[in-house]
Motif scaffolding. Sequence first.
Motif, PDB file in Angstrom:
ATOM      1  N   ILE A 132       0.858  -1.189   0.000  1.00 54.42           N
ATOM      2  CA  ILE A 132       0.000   0.000   0.000  1.00 54.42           C
ATOM      3  C   ILE A 132       0.893   1.237   0.000  1.00 54.42           C
ATOM      4  N   ASP A 133       0.648   2.137  -0.951  1.00 53.86           N
ATOM      5  CA  ASP A 133       1.464   3.353  -1.064  1.00 53.86           C
ATOM      6  C   ASP A 133       0.755   4.579  -0.517  1.00 53.86           C
ATOM      7  N   ALA A 134      -0.566   4.521  -0.401  1.00 51.47           N
ATOM      8  CA  ALA A 134      -1.319   5.669   0.089  1.00 51.47           C
ATOM      9  C   ALA A 134      -2.703   5.240   0.567  1.00 51.47           C
ATOM     10  N   PRO A 156       1.335   8.039   3.185  1.00 54.40           N
ATOM     11  CA  PRO A 156       0.626   9.322   3.132  1.00 54.40           C
ATOM     12  C   PRO A 156      -0.869   9.155   2.891  1.00 54.40           C
ATOM     13  N   VAL A 157      -1.607  10.241   3.148  1.00 55.69           N
ATOM     14  CA  VAL A 157      -3.051  10.261   2.965  1.00 55.69           C
ATOM     15  C   VAL A 157      -3.413  11.241   1.844  1.00 55.69           C
ATOM     16  N   SER A 158      -4.304  10.826   0.950  1.00 53.81           N
ATOM     17  CA  SER A 158      -4.816  11.710  -0.104  1.00 53.81           C
ATOM     18  C   SER A 158      -6.275  12.020   0.213  1.00 53.81           C
ATOM     19  N   ILE A 159      -6.594  13.305   0.282  1.00 52.28           N
ATOM     20  CA  ILE A 159      -7.947  13.714   0.643  1.00 52.28           C
ATOM     21  C   ILE A 159      -8.712  14.223  -0.576  1.00 52.28           C
ATOM     22  N   VAL A 160      -9.750  13.474  -0.946  1.00 54.99           N
ATOM     23  CA  VAL A 160     -10.615  13.870  -2.050  1.00 54.99           C
ATOM     24  C   VAL A 160     -11.585  14.922  -1.527  1.00 54.99           C
ATOM     25  N   GLY A 197       0.044   5.493 -10.627  1.00 54.18           N
ATOM     26  CA  GLY A 197       0.292   4.070 -10.432  1.00 54.18           C
ATOM     27  C   GLY A 197       0.385   3.627  -8.987  1.00 54.18           C
ATOM     28  N   ALA A 198       0.037   4.500  -8.063  1.00 56.80           N
ATOM     29  CA  ALA A 198       0.123   4.141  -6.643  1.00 56.80           C
ATOM     30  C   ALA A 198      -0.874   3.039  -6.290  1.00 56.80           C
ATOM     31  N   ASN A 199      -0.517   2.246  -5.276  1.00 55.98           N
ATOM     32  CA  ASN A 199      -1.435   1.230  -4.736  1.00 55.98           C
ATOM     33  C   ASN A 199      -2.172   1.840  -3.559  1.00 55.98           C
ATOM     34  N   VAL A 200      -3.480   1.958  -3.695  1.00 59.10           N
ATOM     35  CA  VAL A 200      -4.248   2.779  -2.765  1.00 59.10           C
ATOM     36  C   VAL A 200      -5.294   2.002  -1.963  1.00 59.10           C
ATOM     37  N   LEU A 201      -5.359   2.310  -0.678  1.00 58.59           N
ATOM     38  CA  LEU A 201      -6.411   1.786   0.192  1.00 58.59           C
ATOM     39  C   LEU A 201      -7.446   2.891   0.376  1.00 58.59           C
ATOM     40  N   ILE A 202      -8.689   2.629  -0.036  1.00 61.76           N
ATOM     41  CA  ILE A 202      -9.777   3.598   0.086  1.00 61.76           C
ATOM     42  C   ILE A 202     -10.481   3.390   1.422  1.00 61.76           C
ATOM     43  N   VAL A 203     -10.678   4.464   2.179  1.00 58.16           N
ATOM     44  CA  VAL A 203     -11.397   4.324   3.447  1.00 58.16           C
ATOM     45  C   VAL A 203     -12.455   5.405   3.585  1.00 58.16           C
TER      46      VAL A 203
END
Lengths: 281, 281
Positions: A132-134, A156-160, A197-203
């Motif tokens: 997991i990259d983000a 890191p965290v990406s905020i939509v 191309g990041a591997n992302v975990l959606i929460v």
Amino acid sequence: MKKLKRSGRLVDMTHYLLQHPHQLVSLSYFSDRYQSAKSSISEDLTIVKDIFESQGFGSLLTIAGASGGVKYVPMVNDNEGQAFVNELCKKLEDEKRLLPGGYLYMMDILGSPRLMNEVGRLFAAVFSSQQIDAVMTVATKGIPLAYAIGTYLDVPVSIVRRDHRVTEGSMVSINYVSGSTKRIQTMSLARRSLEEGANVLIVDDFMKAGGTAKGMMDLLQEFHANVVGIGVLVEAEDAAAEKRLVDDYVSVTRLEEVNDKERLVKAVPGNVLEKLKEVKQ
Amino acid sequence: MKKLKRSGRLVDMTHYLLQHPHQLVSLSYFSDRYQSAKSSISEDLTIVKDIFESQGFGSLLTIAGASGGVKYVPMVNDNEGQAFVNELCKKLEDEKRLLPGGYLYMMDILGSPRLMNEVGRLFAAVFSSQQIDAVMTVATKGIPLAYAIGTYLDVPVSIVRRDHRVTEGSMVSINYVSGSTKRIQTMSLARRSLEEGANVLIVDDFMKAGGTAKGMMDLLQEFHANVVGIGVLVEAEDAAAEKRLVDDYVSVTRLEEVNDKERLVKAVPGNVLEKLKEVKQ
């Protein structure tokens, strides 16, 4: 740093490892830090590993070889996990959180760093073996959970966002259909807040029909990113689930019934504990 | 839990204390947990205390008497604090974060749980000796910092919003004037997300003229709550500060110059390190 005896090294080492989850720490780092022979460091780490794993709050992976070292992987003790999920269900069943229209007030839960960190550790354990990259979530209520998971996975965290702020720079936007209200909505993510191309975990905190999660999955395609998994704190009752837009996700709790008139909320554990067992096998 | 030798107790105890900041743990709890005499537990705790305090990552307060026990208070090692603040300034000076209109992109910093937790620990140390019942921030960018501080102080977080969601229940709203744009705006806080008379630490990612912070202070009056302090990650350059609406706050970094045309950003440490020194005296 001054030379330490074993007892002192164990305390400092435990603190250091807990502060650096999922990071490979070389034996040389510790032997330099404590001016001790690698053989003593190895013995220290065996003691730390035994306790972490017997207590169930983490595993200590040993990677051999020149580029080797140890890596602390946060875990959750089965009994503690069980007790915590039950405690959450009990909290959710407090009828005082029922709002007009059958909505549930959850800020008392989402507003507790202590609870969020426990959920974060739970998800970090469940997804510990995957790359997991983000962690990605949508403002506002998913943010506390996303950071708790990001802390334990050290990513890191990406905020939509549903609005567009000047402080985000160029953003990628998509339209999506809210599964429950069927309204067309827009969500955006700053171009530079996620690597291609990041591997992302959606929460997210809550999943009803899954329209928001589906939207985030579509948004990730714009970044050529991969969805590693989806984690939610609470999933809505089956009525909504029938026409759910996403089917593969991990939930901590599931609402079985929310009855505004009769002031009744029924919550049961989600599938997170089964997922945790699978990971440990 | 099975009987542990000292070495094992030290590892488990360190983990337990780090997981329970600002919580009073009785000696009986540990002596039951490890089936060991209180005298041995006291010796263990002396070792833990020595390391925590010599390494500077925390102090261990011992409260004597029947209702007594130990309390772990997160602290920051002076050198590490200094190095961290300098590292942040360096990051801020990266001209790549300059956006049209002289805005700064900061999500790479705010999106890092590791950085946010370090800032959180810094603020938790600075405010460690004061009675704080809650951390308050405004959505969206202040949230990561608020939870990091809330984690180290073990207090809940109240999130002020600029919109009004059905899932918040009844809300208290106020109008405030944005110090920099002079526009009238509205902010709201869910009635039940903060207790009347609570002692509150206000935090935000960025302070320009301080209009938002001032708005949160006004909002707190509606809850008959007390402002214990204000903490910000970045304060804007002096030009804005001259007409700043709040004067007593703690900042991690301060922008000295932001020059869009010449692609220049100059950042210096804020007053957080002096505040940290004061606390330690």
